[in-house]
Design an enzyme around this catalytic site. Structure first.
Site, short mmCIF file in Angstrom:
data_model
loop_
_atom_site.label_atom_id
_atom_site.label_comp_id
_atom_site.label_asym_id
_atom_site.label_seq_id
_atom_site.Cartn_x
_atom_site.Cartn_y
_atom_site.Cartn_z
NE ARG A 50 -2.40 -0.87 3.66
CZ ARG A 50 -2.37 -1.91 4.50
NH1 ARG A 50 -2.84 -3.07 4.11
NH2 ARG A 50 -1.86 -1.77 5.71
CG ASP A 52 1.68 6.44 3.20
OD1 ASP A 52 0.87 5.55 3.55
OD2 ASP A 52 2.78 6.62 3.77
NE ARG A 197 6.54 10.87 2.91
CZ ARG A 197 5.35 11.18 3.39
NH1 ARG A 197 4.36 10.28 3.40
NH2 ARG A 197 5.12 12.39 3.88
#
Length: 267
Positions: A50, A52, A197
């Site tokens: 998945r 974001d 990130r």
């Protein structure tokens, strides 16, 4: 029941992430709606990982089960005709054996793109993170090598991460410059929430000279997210590809060859 495998490319800028959410526009929701029209019945898709809100995919892997007889071209062409322009099915195949988009994966590859120049870009504003301060890509690469191997990545996971373990096996990280872009290619067996990130945020601090090259090693030892850098923006992040054992017949990104030989097995 036949299992269909898809390779998906998308621009995640306009979506609240991959996973279906009531009242929100999501990538899973758009894909399921499109495929359900081709099947003339509800279709549920399962992805390799998945992403974001605001994150993109160069190649997301998806599968779904469907008893309705359709040839592969119908899923490809028909599915794309029902999808918005920022999502595309790039290939379709029948699953081999017990293939599962998520659980059969042995590694995942992400690419983080930083536009490193004085001015923002009109064309890349949703595809790269802008950093006006000059970045030393060589120092960023050197710092990233401390993260290779199996480690506790607590300093690089989101506070709300729901994973039971902070341990992940990092296969490789390459940081390099292409003209005015600094690119981070990163591959692991799996990733924690916001892990890529957060790593990008740390490497940007090092590349700009605000932190020493060994800061990555220090953060691994500290195991404290509060001591690390800010989370880098989502729009520079791209799911680059997913690696599977040869037995499933999924075409491999060239970077698969950088995986250690013992990481290519499937237990």
């Amino acid at each position: 029941m036949p299992r269909i495998v898809l390779g998906i490319e998308y621009d995640g800028s306009a979506y609240a992430g991959w996973q279906w959410q009531a009242g929100k526009r999501t990538l899973q929701g758009e894909l399921q709606a499109a495929l359900s029209k081709i099947a003339a019945e509800p279709v549920t898709v399962h992805c390799a990982g998945r992403t974001d809100a605001g994150v993109h995919a160069l190649e997301q892997i998806v599968h779904f089960d469907c008893e309705v007889p359709r040839d592969l071209r119908a899923w490809l062409m028909g599915g794309n005709s029902q999808l918005p322009d920022d999502i595309r099915i790039i290939w379709v195949k029948l699953a081999i054996g017990d293939f599962h988009a998520r659980y059969s994966a042995i590694a995942r590859f992400y690419r983080y793109v930083i536009l490193n120049r004085a001015m923002k870009s009109a064309l890349l504003r949703t595809q790269a993170t802008w950093c006006y301060q000059p970045l030393d890509a060589d120092k960023m690469h050197e710092a990233a090598q401390h993260l290779i191997g199996e480690h506790d990545f607590s300093s690089f996971r989101a506070q709300g991460c729901q994973s039971k373990s902070p341990n992940r096996l990092m296969h490789f990280i390459d940081v390099y410059r292409q003209d005015d872009r600094v690119i981070i290619d990163i591959c692991a067996n799996a990733f924690l929430h916001h892990m890529v990130r957060n790593i990008a945020g740390v490497l940007i601090e090092i590349g700009s000279g605000k932190q020493p090259v060994d800061w990555t090693a220090q953060l691994l030892a500290i195991k404290d997210r509060a001591q690390a850098a800010m989370t880098a923006p989502p729009h520079g992040l791209h799911l680059g590809g997913v690696f599977y054992p040869d037995c499933y017949g999924i075409a491999k990104h060239p970077l698969f060859n950088k995986l250690p030989v013992d990481a290519r097995r499937f237990d």
